[in-house]
Design a protein around this motif. Structure first.
Motif, PDB file in Angstrom:
ATOM      1  N   ASP A  64      75.042  55.038 -53.738  1.00 31.58           N
ATOM      2  CA  ASP A  64      74.436  55.937 -52.538  1.00 31.58           C
ATOM      3  C   ASP A  64      74.638  57.221 -52.558  1.00 31.58           C
ATOM      4  O   ASP A  64      75.328  58.474 -52.658  1.00 31.58           O
ATOM      5  CB  ASP A  64      75.658  55.644 -51.403  1.00 31.58           C
ATOM      6  CG  ASP A  64      74.771  57.092 -49.738  1.00 31.58           C
ATOM      7  OD1 ASP A  64      73.731  56.937 -50.044  1.00 31.58           O
ATOM      8  OD2 ASP A  64      76.387  56.946 -49.371  1.00 31.58           O
ATOM      9  N   VAL A  65      73.161  57.702 -52.997  1.00 36.58           N
ATOM     10  CA  VAL A  65      72.729  59.165 -53.697  1.00 36.58           C
ATOM     11  C   VAL A  65      72.940  59.756 -52.458  1.00 36.58           C
ATOM     12  O   VAL A  65      73.009  61.203 -52.475  1.00 36.58           O
ATOM     13  CB  VAL A  65      72.153  59.205 -54.358  1.00 36.58           C
ATOM     14  CG1 VAL A  65      72.449  58.728 -56.694  1.00 36.58           C
ATOM     15  CG2 VAL A  65      70.606  58.915 -54.998  1.00 36.58           C
ATOM     16  N   ASN A  66      72.116  59.670 -51.548  1.00 38.38           N
ATOM     17  CA  ASN A  66      72.391  60.452 -50.511  1.00 38.38           C
ATOM     18  C   ASN A  66      72.569  60.962 -49.320  1.00 38.38           C
ATOM     19  O   ASN A  66      73.047  61.546 -48.290  1.00 38.38           O
ATOM     20  CB  ASN A  66      70.227  60.112 -49.864  1.00 38.38           C
ATOM     21  CG  ASN A  66      70.522  59.074 -49.574  1.00 38.38           C
ATOM     22  OD1 ASN A  66      71.778  58.540 -48.897  1.00 38.38           O
ATOM     23  ND2 ASN A  66      69.441  58.347 -48.755  1.00 38.38           N
ATOM     24  N   ARG A  67      73.834  59.462 -49.239  1.00 36.89           N
ATOM     25  CA  ARG A  67      75.562  60.188 -48.463  1.00 36.89           C
ATOM     26  C   ARG A  67      75.056  60.029 -47.091  1.00 36.89           C
ATOM     27  O   ARG A  67      75.712  60.119 -46.279  1.00 36.89           O
ATOM     28  CB  ARG A  67      75.915  61.610 -48.428  1.00 36.89           C
ATOM     29  CG  ARG A  67      76.215  62.061 -49.531  1.00 36.89           C
ATOM     30  CD  ARG A  67      76.144  62.907 -50.368  1.00 36.89           C
ATOM     31  NE  ARG A  67      75.520  64.502 -50.179  1.00 36.89           N
ATOM     32  CZ  ARG A  67      75.677  65.075 -49.178  1.00 36.89           C
ATOM     33  NH1 ARG A  67      76.886  65.510 -48.280  1.00 36.89           N
ATOM     34  NH2 ARG A  67      74.150  66.354 -48.722  1.00 36.89           N
ATOM     35  N   ASP A  68      74.589  58.877 -46.867  1.00 29.80           N
ATOM     36  CA  ASP A  68      73.794  58.133 -46.048  1.00 29.80           C
ATOM     37  C   ASP A  68      75.095  57.123 -45.658  1.00 29.80           C
ATOM     38  O   ASP A  68      74.792  55.926 -44.571  1.00 29.80           O
ATOM     39  CB  ASP A  68      72.249  58.450 -45.189  1.00 29.80           C
ATOM     40  CG  ASP A  68      72.195  56.923 -45.986  1.00 29.80           C
ATOM     41  OD1 ASP A  68      72.408  56.428 -47.683  1.00 29.80           O
ATOM     42  OD2 ASP A  68      70.626  56.602 -45.957  1.00 29.80           O
ATOM     43  N   GLY A  69      75.537  56.405 -46.299  1.00 35.10           N
ATOM     44  CA  GLY A  69      76.192  54.990 -46.299  1.00 35.10           C
ATOM     45  C   GLY A  69      76.023  53.953 -46.879  1.00 35.10           C
ATOM     46  O   GLY A  69      76.208  53.136 -46.739  1.00 35.10           O
ATOM     47  N   LEU A  70      74.327  53.947 -46.930  1.00 35.83           N
ATOM     48  CA  LEU A  70      73.674  52.852 -47.263  1.00 35.83           C
ATOM     49  C   LEU A  70      73.549  52.798 -49.463  1.00 35.83           C
ATOM     50  O   LEU A  70      73.577  54.186 -49.663  1.00 35.83           O
ATOM     51  CB  LEU A  70      72.516  52.367 -46.613  1.00 35.83           C
ATOM     52  CG  LEU A  70      72.518  52.701 -45.718  1.00 35.83           C
ATOM     53  CD1 LEU A  70      71.072  53.199 -44.719  1.00 35.83           C
ATOM     54  CD2 LEU A  70      73.453  50.847 -44.815  1.00 35.83           C
ATOM     55  N   ALA A  71      73.731  52.077 -49.779  1.00 35.33           N
ATOM     56  CA  ALA A  71      73.426  52.372 -51.447  1.00 35.33           C
ATOM     57  C   ALA A  71      72.176  52.344 -51.850  1.00 35.33           C
ATOM     58  O   ALA A  71      71.156  51.994 -50.930  1.00 35.33           O
ATOM     59  CB  ALA A  71      74.123  51.156 -51.847  1.00 35.33           C
ATOM     60  N   ASP A  72      71.856  53.207 -52.664  1.00 33.11           N
ATOM     61  CA  ASP A  72      70.258  53.578 -52.729  1.00 33.11           C
ATOM     62  C   ASP A  72      70.022  52.376 -54.384  1.00 33.11           C
ATOM     63  O   ASP A  72      70.907  52.284 -54.926  1.00 33.11           O
ATOM     64  CB  ASP A  72      69.674  54.845 -53.086  1.00 33.11           C
ATOM     65  CG  ASP A  72      70.804  55.523 -51.660  1.00 33.11           C
ATOM     66  OD1 ASP A  72      69.873  55.048 -50.881  1.00 33.11           O
ATOM     67  OD2 ASP A  72      70.957  56.833 -52.329  1.00 33.11           O
ATOM     68  N   ILE A  73      68.171  52.295 -54.836  1.00 40.62           N
ATOM     69  CA  ILE A  73      68.404  51.790 -55.687  1.00 40.62           C
ATOM     70  C   ILE A  73      67.545  52.552 -57.044  1.00 40.62           C
ATOM     71  O   ILE A  73      66.875  53.306 -56.585  1.00 40.62           O
ATOM     72  CB  ILE A  73      67.713  50.109 -55.424  1.00 40.62           C
ATOM     73  CG1 ILE A  73      67.962  49.654 -54.244  1.00 40.62           C
ATOM     74  CG2 ILE A  73      66.710  49.800 -56.987  1.00 40.62           C
ATOM     75  CD1 ILE A  73      66.411  48.547 -54.466  1.00 40.62           C
ATOM     76  N   LEU A  74      68.382  53.145 -57.801  1.00 39.13           N
ATOM     77  CA  LEU A  74      67.608  53.863 -58.679  1.00 39.13           C
ATOM     78  C   LEU A  74      67.792  53.152 -60.087  1.00 39.13           C
ATOM     79  O   LEU A  74      67.537  52.175 -61.022  1.00 39.13           O
ATOM     80  CB  LEU A  74      68.410  54.671 -59.551  1.00 39.13           C
ATOM     81  CG  LEU A  74      70.333  55.145 -58.748  1.00 39.13           C
ATOM     82  CD1 LEU A  74      70.936  55.627 -59.517  1.00 39.13           C
ATOM     83  CD2 LEU A  74      69.473  56.144 -57.957  1.00 39.13           C
ATOM     84  N   VAL A  75      66.189  53.480 -60.280  1.00 42.10           N
ATOM     85  CA  VAL A  75      64.777  52.163 -60.778  1.00 42.10           C
ATOM     86  C   VAL A  75      63.976  53.035 -62.235  1.00 42.10           C
ATOM     87  O   VAL A  75      63.725  54.406 -61.968  1.00 42.10           O
ATOM     88  CB  VAL A  75      64.076  51.490 -60.339  1.00 42.10           C
ATOM     89  CG1 VAL A  75      63.447  50.490 -61.380  1.00 42.10           C
ATOM     90  CG2 VAL A  75      64.210  50.904 -59.060  1.00 42.10           C
ATOM     91  N   GLY A  76      64.304  53.077 -63.996  1.00 41.75           N
ATOM     92  CA  GLY A  76      64.028  53.427 -64.652  1.00 41.75           C
ATOM     93  C   GLY A  76      62.850  52.448 -64.562  1.00 41.75           C
ATOM     94  O   GLY A  76      62.747  51.156 -65.499  1.00 41.75           O
ATOM     95  N   ALA A  77      61.719  53.502 -64.968  1.00 45.40           N
ATOM     96  CA  ALA A  77      60.250  52.459 -65.563  1.00 45.40           C
ATOM     97  C   ALA A  77      60.057  53.453 -67.133  1.00 45.40           C
ATOM     98  O   ALA A  77      59.198  54.163 -66.478  1.00 45.40           O
ATOM     99  CB  ALA A  77      59.064  53.102 -65.268  1.00 45.40           C
ATOM    100  N   PRO A  78      60.905  53.100 -68.433  1.00 42.42           N
ATOM    101  CA  PRO A  78      60.869  54.117 -69.580  1.00 42.42           C
ATOM    102  C   PRO A  78      58.947  54.222 -70.426  1.00 42.42           C
ATOM    103  O   PRO A  78      59.287  54.796 -70.984  1.00 42.42           O
ATOM    104  CB  PRO A  78      61.442  53.285 -70.328  1.00 42.42           C
ATOM    105  CG  PRO A  78      61.977  51.716 -69.698  1.00 42.42           C
ATOM    106  CD  PRO A  78      61.684  52.003 -68.468  1.00 42.42           C
ATOM    107  N   HIS A  79      58.535  52.473 -69.868  1.00 35.42           N
ATOM    108  CA  HIS A  79      57.313  52.770 -70.312  1.00 35.42           C
ATOM    109  C   HIS A  79      56.070  53.232 -69.759  1.00 35.42           C
ATOM    110  O   HIS A  79      55.035  53.478 -69.911  1.00 35.42           O
ATOM    111  CB  HIS A  79      56.799  51.381 -70.626  1.00 35.42           C
ATOM    112  CG  HIS A  79      56.928  50.901 -71.906  1.00 35.42           C
ATOM    113  ND1 HIS A  79      56.659  49.805 -72.985  1.00 35.42           N
ATOM    114  CD2 HIS A  79      58.397  51.413 -72.808  1.00 35.42           C
ATOM    115  CE1 HIS A  79      57.905  50.062 -73.467  1.00 35.42           C
ATOM    116  NE2 HIS A  79      58.462  50.193 -73.449  1.00 35.42           N
ATOM    117  N   GLU A  80      57.002  54.226 -68.158  1.00 38.66           N
ATOM    118  CA  GLU A  80      55.744  54.742 -67.465  1.00 38.66           C
ATOM    119  C   GLU A  80      54.576  55.474 -68.321  1.00 38.66           C
ATOM    120  O   GLU A  80      55.162  56.456 -68.732  1.00 38.66           O
ATOM    121  CB  GLU A  80      56.068  55.548 -66.005  1.00 38.66           C
ATOM    122  CG  GLU A  80      55.265  56.139 -65.364  1.00 38.66           C
ATOM    123  CD  GLU A  80      54.668  55.235 -64.658  1.00 38.66           C
ATOM    124  OE1 GLU A  80      53.436  55.904 -63.692  1.00 38.66           O
ATOM    125  OE2 GLU A  80      55.030  54.309 -64.651  1.00 38.66           O
TER     126      GLU A  80
END
Length: 469
Positions: A334-350
């Motif tokens: 939860d990186v925006n602190r709204d009580g809901l977990a957020d999904i952090l996604v890497g696209a290293p070949h972008e």
């Protein structure tokens, strides 16, 4: 007969002109910050599985940066290897200590503990049997260590990935370790003497490359989830929450993570599926995808249809292009602190314009209702405020993690780029802003800045799935 394949079938790969050794799919998760010395500030973990130690190539190291009210500083650090006093074993070439890391207060003494794997460690059980070490926290930080047991008679690459979750004392504190031969599920209570409550070997799936623990049915007991290594007949591997052959979920991928994305009290399962489709329209998505299975009172049902998010999903920045590897790195927080977990996604070949494989990280906010993808945002090395510049084969987004290191209640975002500076690597720390992480004031920790001075292949931040995508 179904054919099971693993990354061992690789004969080597070329990245930026460098010949890489044939290895299994490496760990994709990194430790979230933990307060190892009990000063009230969480400390960051920067693995360097390619670090040379006392002349031993790629023996591996972990660098801990201590948190404070002013955040992190490269001058406040501790470097730990298998040659560090109190750590079991000895630094040897290609052990890759630090390949996977995980954080939790295992013995519930008020200090966070750090798990570190060496999946290429030779032991009395065999070549590349692997070990998992617990570095115990205390008033003096990480100063004592023991090895986590494995009941396997012939382990192979034990500790390819690690997950840990504590929902309470005793058996409600658990560790899950991936390996070619089996999943090892260890339950508490844990003690600094090295004793554990139980250690179970599960060989009822194909070889496992990624693991997660979550409370999917909200009964206050951790539940396991795994992704197998890549299989021949689908893109990516199979996903299981019931670790038994024939109980794989609909959908596939190479990495898993968990968190309560819709705020209903049940953890949800997320999988990253960075592969191109083997059979278009049947499995995978062009450029990669993320799949979400929502938890229920009965857990995650094997027949449940996952929600798919790609870079073509409305609200998600960029666009799905072949080879982006969206989903190669994954974390849930939860990186925006709204009580809901957020999904952090890497696209290293972008690709960024004509700069190939520069890399990107996308944050998909959790939502109690409505379509996932709305309000998503991304960071690259070309984002204003992010140090450095995007270059070909940086692989920004090799790994991702989040955690608050200055106790302001705003989680920092950690992003690694294994290809940075001739594969010595680097970790970017983006401060937690008013409503979400921000590039303003972000810092980068390169290998040299944290005292690792070799010229190539240190892999600070870890290598994620870099050798397998």
């Amino acid at each position: 007969m179904r054919r099971w394949g693993t990354a061992a079938a690789l004969t080597g790969g070329l990245i930026a002109g460098t010949l890489l050794p044939a290895v299994p799919a490496a760990a994709v998760h990194g430790a979230v910050p933990g307060d190892f010395n009990g000063d009230g500030y969480r400390d960051a973990v920067l693995p360097a599985p390619g670090a040379n130690v006392s002349g031993k190539e790629a023996a591996g190291a972990v660098v801990v940066l201590y948190g404070s009210s002013s955040g992190l500083s490269a001058s406040r650090r501790k470097t730990i290897t298998q040659n560090t006093a109190g750590v079991p074993g000895t630094a040897e070439a290609y052990d890759r200590f630090g390949a996977a890391t995980a954080t939790a207060d295992l013995n519930r003494d008020g200090y966070a503990d750090l798990l570190v794997s060496s999946p290429y460690e030779d032991t009395t059980k065999g070549v590349d049997a692997g070990t998992v070490t617990i570095l115990w926290g205390g008033a003096n930080g990480l100063s004592t260590a023991t090895n986590l047991p494995t009941p396997s008679a012939e382990p192979r690459h034990y500790g390819l990935d690690l997950a840990v979750l504590s929902t309470g004392s005793g058996s409600r504190t658990q560790v899950l370790a991936a390996g070619w031969d089996a999943v090892v599920h260890v339950k508490g209570p844990f003690s600094k003497s090295g004793s554990v409550g139980s250690a179970e070997l599960n060989q009822n799936t194909a070889s496992v490359g990624s693991v997660a623990l979550g409370d999917f049915d909200d009964d206050d007991v951790p539940d396991p989830a795994v992704a197998t290594v890549r299989l021949h007949d689908i893109s990516g591997g199979e996903i299981y929450t019931n670790l038994a052959y024939g109980h794989q979920l609909r959908g596939n991928g190479l990495t898993v993570a968990s968190g309560d994305i819709n705020g209903d009290g049940h953890d949800d399962l997320v999988a990253g599926d960075p592969d191109e489709p083997l059979t278009p329209g049947v499995d995978g998505a062009t450029g990669g995808r993320v799949l979400v299975w929502y938890g229920t009172a009965e857990g995650v049902a094997s027949a449940a249809q996952p929600v798919e998010v790609t870079q073509d999903t409305e609200g998600v920045p960029g666009g799905s292009e072949k080879g982006d590897a969206f989903g190669a790195a994954l974390a849930v927080a939860d990186v925006n602190r709204d009580g809901l977990a957020d999904i952090l996604v890497g696209a290293p070949h972008e690709a960024l314009g004509s700069t190939k494989r520069a890399g990107m990280v996308t944050v998909i906010p959790g939502r109690a209702s409505g379509a996932l993808g709305t309000g998503s945002y991304s960071f690259t090395q070309s984002t204003s405020g992010v140090p450095g510049g995007a270059e070909a084969d940086d692989f920004f987004g090799t790994t991702v993690a989040a955690g608050d290191v200055n106790k302001d209640g705003r989680p920092e975002l950690f992003i690694s780029a294994a290809g940075e500076n001739n594969h010595t690597g680097g970790v970017w720390v983006l401060p937690g802003g008013t409503s979400r992480p921000t590039a303003s004031g972000s810092k980068v920790y390169t290998a040299r800045s944290i005292g690792l001075t070799q010229d190539a292949d240190t892999l600070v931040g870890g290598n994620g799935l870099l050798w397998d995508i």
